[in-house]
Design an enzyme around this catalytic site. Structure first.
Site, PDB file in Angstrom:
ATOM      1  N   GLY A  41       0.847  -1.188   0.000  1.00 41.82           N
ATOM      2  CA  GLY A  41       0.000   0.000   0.000  1.00 41.82           C
ATOM      3  C   GLY A  41       0.879   1.234   0.000  1.00 41.82           C
ATOM      4  O   GLY A  41       1.903   1.287   0.694  1.00 41.82           O
ATOM      5  N   ASP A 252       7.178   4.623  -4.360  1.00 42.03           N
ATOM      6  CA  ASP A 252       6.876   4.973  -2.971  1.00 42.03           C
ATOM      7  C   ASP A 252       8.156   5.271  -2.195  1.00 42.03           C
ATOM      8  O   ASP A 252       8.198   6.200  -1.387  1.00 42.03           O
ATOM      9  CB  ASP A 252       6.118   3.829  -2.302  1.00 42.03           C
ATOM     10  CG  ASP A 252       4.812   3.501  -3.008  1.00 42.03           C
ATOM     11  OD1 ASP A 252       4.190   4.430  -3.549  1.00 42.03           O
ATOM     12  OD2 ASP A 252       4.422   2.322  -3.029  1.00 42.03           O
TER      13      ASP A 252
END
EC number: 2.7.1.15
Length: 301
Positions: A41, A252
């Site tokens: 995530g 990320d």
């Protein structure tokens, strides 16, 4: 004054990963490797990546009261991230279904689950976290109205970083707060819409994005490095050449590293150069959070 170098507000997913010789076309079935389950995530990834580099990091997110949620909490704590802002319950933990081909490229489908229940009220209830954080970073795997509330909750002297993934049109209020807005080629084209067709040059995309209101813009170019754009102009940041094994989580890690270094006072181009090294180190290993480097590993590149 600040308890945290970085507050990440965003998603926390379990990544269900299968290796494939090639990704299937419409209506096609291909055989893949054994299933691997990793904590992931975009929000949790950024929090783990920053904490592993040494940043004092907190995450505001929502997970389910289930095995996948416990996996994520364990990973965050093991990296040294503060989980005081991770809310539990309301829906199953989000899941990302990921296929990775031999070149390291991936395709991802996300079931938001509890991420879709991270609400503006949750942001308002976490006001103390915002006032204790030097930089706040978020993405778009949580509801857009929650991202808007994040912007409205920023402390006066904090800095806001946004990676608009998955991309969608953004309100001017959000764009104006970005410092920087971090996009890859696909995200840049979605946000620019019809304007993206005027040029094939990333430098032009950066200038067009900057004209939409962000205080600064970073365009990531994979193996070609990145571009940074601000009122001072557009600068290209070179990449570090490595052999890619799996690109999952590299964006990320880049965003987390950039946000942290900006909070330490580094200029945007220097922070982006460091972030490029972090992204390069990430793609040399499989998985997302398990592949994020320490500061010592980045220094070795």
């Amino acid at each position: 004054m600040y308890d945290y170098d970085l507050l990440v507000v965003g998603s926390a997913n379990a990544d269900l990963v299968i290796g494939v010789e090639r990704r299937p076309g419409a209506g096609e079935t291909v055989l893949g490797s054994d299933l691997a389950v990793h904590p992931g995530g975009k929000g949790a990834n950024q929090a783990v990546a920053a904490a592993r580099l040494g940043a004092r990091t907190a995450l505001l997110a929502r997970v389910g009261d289930d095995e996948h949620g416990r996996l994520l909490l364990d990973s965050l704590r093991a990296a040294g991230a503060d989980t005081v802002g991770v809310l539990v319950g309301g829906a199953p933990t989000g899941v990302a279904l990921i296929t990775v081909d031999p070149s390291g490229d991936n395709s991802i489908v996300v079931s938001p689950g509890a991420n879709g229940r991270l609400a503006p009220a949750d942001v308002r209830a976490a006001a103390s976290l915002f006032h204790a954080s030097r930089v706040v970073s978020t993405q778009l795997e949580i509801p857009l109205e929650t991202v808007v509330e994040v912007v409205r909750s920023l402390a006066p002297d904090s800095r806001f970083v946004l990676n608009p993934s998955p991309p969608r049109p953004l309100p001017s209020e959000v764009l104006a707060a970005c410092d920087p807005l971090i996009v890859n080629e696909h995200e840049a084209k979605v946000i620019l819409g019809d304007s993206a067709g005027v040029s094939d040059e990333p430098e032009d995309w950066a200038r067009l994005l900057l004209a939409k209101g962000p205080r600064s813009v970073v365009v990531t170019l994979g193996g070609e490095g990145a571009l940074v754009a601000s009122s001072a102009g557009v600068t290209r940041v070179p990449s570090v050449k490595v052999e890619a094994v799996d690109t999952t989580g590299a964006g990320d890690a880049f965003t987390a590293a950039l946000a942290w270094r900006l909070g330490t006072g580094e200029p945007l181009d220097e922070a982006a150069a460091y972030a490029a090294r972090v992204g390069a180190a990430t793609v040399t290993k499989e998985g997302a959070q398990v592949s994020f480097p320490t500061a010592a590993e980045v220094a070795e590149l």
